[in-house]
Scaffold this motif. Structure first.
Motif, PDB file in Angstrom:
ATOM      1  N   ASP A  80       0.872  -1.167  -0.050  1.00 27.30           N
ATOM      2  CA  ASP A  80       0.004   0.061  -0.053  1.00 27.30           C
ATOM      3  C   ASP A  80       0.812   1.355  -0.047  1.00 27.30           C
ATOM      4  O   ASP A  80       0.461   2.136  -0.672  1.00 27.30           O
ATOM      5  CB  ASP A  80      -1.129  -0.005   1.207  1.00 27.30           C
ATOM      6  CG  ASP A  80      -2.234  -1.125   1.211  1.00 27.30           C
ATOM      7  OD1 ASP A  80      -2.346  -1.282   0.010  1.00 27.30           O
ATOM      8  OD2 ASP A  80      -2.439  -1.497   2.060  1.00 27.30           O
ATOM      9  N   ARG A  81       1.932   1.255   0.804  1.00 23.44           N
ATOM     10  CA  ARG A  81       2.940   2.315   0.740  1.00 23.44           C
ATOM     11  C   ARG A  81       3.367   2.629  -0.481  1.00 23.44           C
ATOM     12  O   ARG A  81       3.609   3.744  -0.920  1.00 23.44           O
ATOM     13  CB  ARG A  81       3.826   2.273   1.923  1.00 23.44           C
ATOM     14  CG  ARG A  81       4.859   3.445   2.129  1.00 23.44           C
ATOM     15  CD  ARG A  81       5.737   3.269   3.390  1.00 23.44           C
ATOM     16  NE  ARG A  81       6.533   4.469   3.282  1.00 23.44           N
ATOM     17  CZ  ARG A  81       7.045   4.921   4.477  1.00 23.44           C
ATOM     18  NH1 ARG A  81       7.262   4.273   5.509  1.00 23.44           N
ATOM     19  NH2 ARG A  81       7.842   6.011   4.570  1.00 23.44           N
ATOM     20  N   ARG A  89       2.332   1.969  -3.257  1.00 22.71           N
ATOM     21  CA  ARG A  89       1.440   2.292  -4.403  1.00 22.71           C
ATOM     22  C   ARG A  89       1.060   3.672  -3.981  1.00 22.71           C
ATOM     23  O   ARG A  89       0.998   4.389  -5.132  1.00 22.71           O
ATOM     24  CB  ARG A  89       0.043   1.311  -4.179  1.00 22.71           C
ATOM     25  CG  ARG A  89      -0.973   1.744  -5.195  1.00 22.71           C
ATOM     26  CD  ARG A  89      -2.149   0.824  -5.190  1.00 22.71           C
ATOM     27  NE  ARG A  89      -2.491   0.490  -3.652  1.00 22.71           N
ATOM     28  CZ  ARG A  89      -3.467   1.315  -3.203  1.00 22.71           C
ATOM     29  NH1 ARG A  89      -3.947   2.307  -3.707  1.00 22.71           N
ATOM     30  NH2 ARG A  89      -3.897   1.054  -1.817  1.00 22.71           N
TER      31      ARG A  89
END
Length: 232
Positions: A1-2, A4
């Motif tokens: 997530d980070r 992205r």
């Protein structure tokens, strides 16, 4: 997530939890690094909000800016118990809720969107942190509305340490939930800058429709952008 998010140009900072019992207060952990960076103000956004136009023209300096709650999610009876327990004077019910304009409330904000200039944050955030911690040991005072303890703690903090307050317009925190309630004229006329969608999103990440025309136009524009992003 980070990875992205950073790939999309976002700067990501990881902070420690405030308290596992009060995840909504994690946002308070952002103030120290933000203000240390020299930021003139901090705009707090919950994860279920979407910025659909520039909110900067709506922001007010030298004040805490947040919208009064959509409905009295912490009841007045609960506030009476809490203020009495802590020996604070209960404020007057001077404000009207967004989705139930006939309902009056004390200064009780929806903290899903909140803007604080640096000098106001330096004054109120330590007090707000203190009340977030204290109220966790007396959640029974709030009864079934205890999951809103983070918001309730801000009301307690503002009663103990008043700071300038500017009521945010609905456009700065436009609610898309509680679709069963009658249309509110002020929301019909509001062109949202930040949509607070709560659960009004489908499995593809597209926002569900609303009966408010200006908000619906922003929803459709966002959904088009989101759909293009998915195709890319």
């Amino acid at each position: 997530d980070r990875r992205r998010l950073e790939g999309g140009g976002a700067e990501v900072a990881i902070v420690e939890r405030f308290d596992p019992r009060n995840h909504s207060a994690n946002k308070l952990q952002l103030f120290a690094p933000a203000l240390a960076s020299g930021a003139r103000g901090v705009l707090l956004l919950d994860c279920d909000t979407i910025v659909v136009r520039d909110p900067l023209p709506l922001l007010v300096g030298r004040a805490l800016q947040s919208k009064i709650v959509d409905v009295p999610s912490v009841t007045h009876d609960a506030f009476e118990r809490a203020f009495r327990h802590y020996g604070l004077a209960l404020p007057r019910r001077r404000y009207r809720t967004t989705l139930l304009p006939g309902e009056r409330t004390i200064l009780y904000c929806n903290t899903g969107v909140a803007f604080l200039t640096a000098e106001v944050a330096a004054e109120i955030v330590p007090v707000w942190r203190g009340w977030n911690a204290r109220i966790l040991d007396t959640l029974d005072l709030l009864g079934p509305t205890a999951h809103h303890c983070h918001q309730a703690s801000l009301s307690l903090a503002l009663a103990e340490r008043p700071v300038p307050y500017a009521e945010a317009p609905a456009a700065l925190n436009f609610p898309l939930h509680m679709t069963h309630l009658p249309l509110v004229p002020a929301l019909v006329e509001a062109d949202p800058a930040i949509l607070h969608y709560h659960g009004e999103v489908d499995g593809l990440g597209l926002l569900l429709p609303t009966r408010y025309p200006l908000a619906q136009a922003r929803i459709e524009a966002f959904n088009r952008r989101w759909s293009v992003r998915d195709r890319e």
